[in-house]
Design a protein around this motif. Structure first.
Motif, PDB file in Angstrom:
ATOM      1  N   LEU A   4       0.843  -1.186   0.000  1.00 50.61           N
ATOM      2  CA  LEU A   4       0.000   0.000   0.000  1.00 50.61           C
ATOM      3  C   LEU A   4       0.883   1.242   0.000  1.00 50.61           C
ATOM      4  CD1 LEU A   4      -2.674  -1.139   2.591  1.00 50.61           C
ATOM      5  CD2 LEU A   4      -2.879  -1.111   0.097  1.00 50.61           C
ATOM      6  N   LEU A   5       0.406   2.295  -0.650  1.00 49.15           N
ATOM      7  CA  LEU A   5       1.160   3.536  -0.766  1.00 49.15           C
ATOM      8  C   LEU A   5       0.771   4.512   0.333  1.00 49.15           C
ATOM      9  CD1 LEU A   5       0.708   4.085  -4.609  1.00 49.15           C
ATOM     10  CD2 LEU A   5       2.656   3.015  -3.442  1.00 49.15           C
ATOM     11  N   THR A   6       1.741   5.312   0.751  1.00 50.08           N
ATOM     12  CA  THR A   6       1.472   6.365   1.730  1.00 50.08           C
ATOM     13  C   THR A   6       0.841   7.563   1.029  1.00 50.08           C
ATOM     14  OG1 THR A   6       3.596   7.476   1.443  1.00 50.08           O
ATOM     15  CG2 THR A   6       3.508   5.674   3.070  1.00 50.08           C
ATOM     16  N   VAL A   7       0.285   8.454   1.813  1.00 51.29           N
ATOM     17  CA  VAL A   7      -0.292   9.684   1.270  1.00 51.29           C
ATOM     18  C   VAL A   7       0.785  10.480   0.540  1.00 51.29           C
ATOM     19  CG1 VAL A   7      -1.400  11.868   1.888  1.00 51.29           C
ATOM     20  CG2 VAL A   7      -2.095   9.763   3.026  1.00 51.29           C
ATOM     21  N   GLU A   8       1.961  10.529   1.104  1.00 51.17           N
ATOM     22  CA  GLU A   8       3.064  11.272   0.484  1.00 51.17           C
ATOM     23  C   GLU A   8       3.441  10.681  -0.879  1.00 51.17           C
ATOM     24  OE1 GLU A   8       2.979  12.063   4.769  1.00 51.17           O
ATOM     25  OE2 GLU A   8       3.058  10.182   3.664  1.00 51.17           O
ATOM     26  N   GLU A   9       3.449   9.367  -0.972  1.00 54.33           N
ATOM     27  CA  GLU A   9       3.785   8.715  -2.238  1.00 54.33           C
ATOM     28  C   GLU A   9       2.722   8.985  -3.303  1.00 54.33           C
ATOM     29  OE1 GLU A   9       6.397   4.866  -0.861  1.00 54.33           O
ATOM     30  OE2 GLU A   9       4.224   4.802  -0.528  1.00 54.33           O
ATOM     31  N   VAL A  10       1.468   8.950  -2.906  1.00 51.24           N
ATOM     32  CA  VAL A  10       0.382   9.213  -3.855  1.00 51.24           C
ATOM     33  C   VAL A  10       0.415  10.677  -4.297  1.00 51.24           C
ATOM     34  CG1 VAL A  10      -2.125   9.256  -4.183  1.00 51.24           C
ATOM     35  CG2 VAL A  10      -1.050   7.356  -2.966  1.00 51.24           C
ATOM     36  N   ALA A  11       0.641  11.583  -3.369  1.00 45.51           N
ATOM     37  CA  ALA A  11       0.738  13.001  -3.711  1.00 45.51           C
ATOM     38  C   ALA A  11       1.872  13.236  -4.706  1.00 45.51           C
ATOM     39  CB  ALA A  11       0.944  13.839  -2.452  1.00 45.51           C
ATOM     40  N   ASP A  12       3.002  12.597  -4.471  1.00 47.02           N
ATOM     41  CA  ASP A  12       4.143  12.725  -5.374  1.00 47.02           C
ATOM     42  C   ASP A  12       3.803  12.157  -6.748  1.00 47.02           C
ATOM     43  OD1 ASP A  12       6.950  13.377  -5.907  1.00 47.02           O
ATOM     44  OD2 ASP A  12       7.241  11.201  -5.960  1.00 47.02           O
ATOM     45  N   PHE A  13       3.170  11.000  -6.789  1.00 43.00           N
ATOM     46  CA  PHE A  13       2.782  10.358  -8.044  1.00 43.00           C
ATOM     47  C   PHE A  13       1.826  11.243  -8.846  1.00 43.00           C
ATOM     48  CE2 PHE A  13      -0.354   7.618 -10.263  1.00 43.00           C
ATOM     49  CZ  PHE A  13       0.477   7.089 -11.231  1.00 43.00           C
ATOM     50  N   LEU A  14       0.846  11.839  -8.160  1.00 45.81           N
ATOM     51  CA  LEU A  14      -0.149  12.673  -8.828  1.00 45.81           C
ATOM     52  C   LEU A  14       0.333  14.097  -9.060  1.00 45.81           C
ATOM     53  CD1 LEU A  14      -3.403  11.530  -6.962  1.00 45.81           C
ATOM     54  CD2 LEU A  14      -2.611  10.831  -9.241  1.00 45.81           C
ATOM     55  N   GLY A  15       1.418  14.481  -8.387  1.00 44.60           N
ATOM     56  CA  GLY A  15       1.950  15.834  -8.543  1.00 44.60           C
ATOM     57  C   GLY A  15       1.099  16.887  -7.862  1.00 44.60           C
ATOM     58  N   VAL A  16       0.511  16.511  -6.718  1.00 42.38           N
ATOM     59  CA  VAL A  16      -0.318  17.446  -5.952  1.00 42.38           C
ATOM     60  C   VAL A  16       0.185  17.505  -4.514  1.00 42.38           C
ATOM     61  CG1 VAL A  16      -2.363  17.022  -7.366  1.00 42.38           C
ATOM     62  CG2 VAL A  16      -2.032  15.701  -5.280  1.00 42.38           C
ATOM     63  N   PRO A  17      -0.111  18.585  -3.795  1.00 40.02           N
ATOM     64  CA  PRO A  17       0.267  18.646  -2.382  1.00 40.02           C
ATOM     65  C   PRO A  17      -0.498  17.612  -1.555  1.00 40.02           C
ATOM     66  CG  PRO A  17      -0.288  20.833  -3.228  1.00 40.02           C
ATOM     67  CD  PRO A  17      -0.699  19.829  -4.272  1.00 40.02           C
ATOM     68  N   VAL A  18       0.112  17.171  -0.470  1.00 37.99           N
ATOM     69  CA  VAL A  18      -0.521  16.213   0.444  1.00 37.99           C
ATOM     70  C   VAL A  18      -1.862  16.755   0.927  1.00 37.99           C
ATOM     71  CG1 VAL A  18      -0.312  15.145   2.726  1.00 37.99           C
ATOM     72  CG2 VAL A  18       1.634  15.105   1.150  1.00 37.99           C
ATOM     73  N   ASN A  19      -1.921  18.037   1.231  1.00 39.90           N
ATOM     74  CA  ASN A  19      -3.180  18.620   1.721  1.00 39.90           C
ATOM     75  C   ASN A  19      -4.308  18.487   0.707  1.00 39.90           C
ATOM     76  OD1 ASN A  19      -2.260  19.284   4.228  1.00 39.90           O
ATOM     77  ND2 ASN A  19      -1.788  21.403   3.716  1.00 39.90           N
ATOM     78  N   THR A  20      -3.973  18.508  -0.568  1.00 38.83           N
ATOM     79  CA  THR A  20      -4.992  18.326  -1.605  1.00 38.83           C
ATOM     80  C   THR A  20      -5.620  16.944  -1.485  1.00 38.83           C
ATOM     81  OG1 THR A  20      -3.925  19.884  -3.094  1.00 38.83           O
ATOM     82  CG2 THR A  20      -5.413  18.272  -4.098  1.00 38.83           C
ATOM     83  N   LEU A  21      -4.801  15.919  -1.241  1.00 41.00           N
ATOM     84  CA  LEU A  21      -5.354  14.565  -1.068  1.00 41.00           C
ATOM     85  C   LEU A  21      -6.301  14.515   0.124  1.00 41.00           C
ATOM     86  CD1 LEU A  21      -2.394  12.122  -1.750  1.00 41.00           C
ATOM     87  CD2 LEU A  21      -4.420  12.521  -3.131  1.00 41.00           C
ATOM     88  N   TYR A  22      -5.929  15.170   1.226  1.00 40.22           N
ATOM     89  CA  TYR A  22      -6.813  15.184   2.396  1.00 40.22           C
ATOM     90  C   TYR A  22      -8.111  15.931   2.100  1.00 40.22           C
ATOM     91  CZ  TYR A  22      -3.185  13.162   5.345  1.00 40.22           C
ATOM     92  OH  TYR A  22      -2.257  12.315   5.904  1.00 40.22           O
ATOM     93  N   GLN A  23      -8.020  17.024   1.332  1.00 38.46           N
ATOM     94  CA  GLN A  23      -9.234  17.767   0.960  1.00 38.46           C
ATOM     95  C   GLN A  23     -10.125  16.915   0.068  1.00 38.46           C
ATOM     96  OE1 GLN A  23      -7.930  21.440  -0.825  1.00 38.46           O
ATOM     97  NE2 GLN A  23      -7.016  22.174   1.084  1.00 38.46           N
ATOM     98  N   TRP A  24      -9.518  16.227  -0.912  1.00 43.22           N
ATOM     99  CA  TRP A  24     -10.298  15.354  -1.790  1.00 43.22           C
ATOM    100  C   TRP A  24     -10.969  14.257  -0.987  1.00 43.22           C
ATOM    101  CZ3 TRP A  24      -6.151  14.439  -6.151  1.00 43.22           C
ATOM    102  CH2 TRP A  24      -6.075  15.576  -6.963  1.00 43.22           C
TER     103      TRP A  24
END
Length: 62
Positions: A4-24
């Motif tokens: 499983l991927l961490t939030v940081e890894e997914v944010a890096d993969f998608l090219g978005v800030p970590v906070n954006t993932l939490y908002q989504w």
């Protein structure tokens, strides 16, 4: 089995800030995440599928 991927890894993969993932996640619009203990984890296949689906919708294909 893929890990499983961490939030940081997914944010890096998608090219978005970590906070954006939490908002989504809060809005229910981002890739599916699982709570493992106190951490969020993402299945890489789910993230790739979300990206494919999201790209199709944003280009008027979905």
């Amino acid at each position: 089995m893929e890990r499983l991927l961490t939030v940081e890894e997914v944010a890096d993969f998608l090219g978005v800030p970590v906070n954006t993932l939490y908002q989504w996640r809060h809005k229910g619009t981002g890739p599916l995440a699982f709570r493992v203990g106190r951490f969020l984890r993402h299945d890489a296949a789910e993230v790739r599928q979300w990206l494919t689906d999201h790209a199709a919708v944003s280009h008027g294909l979905g």
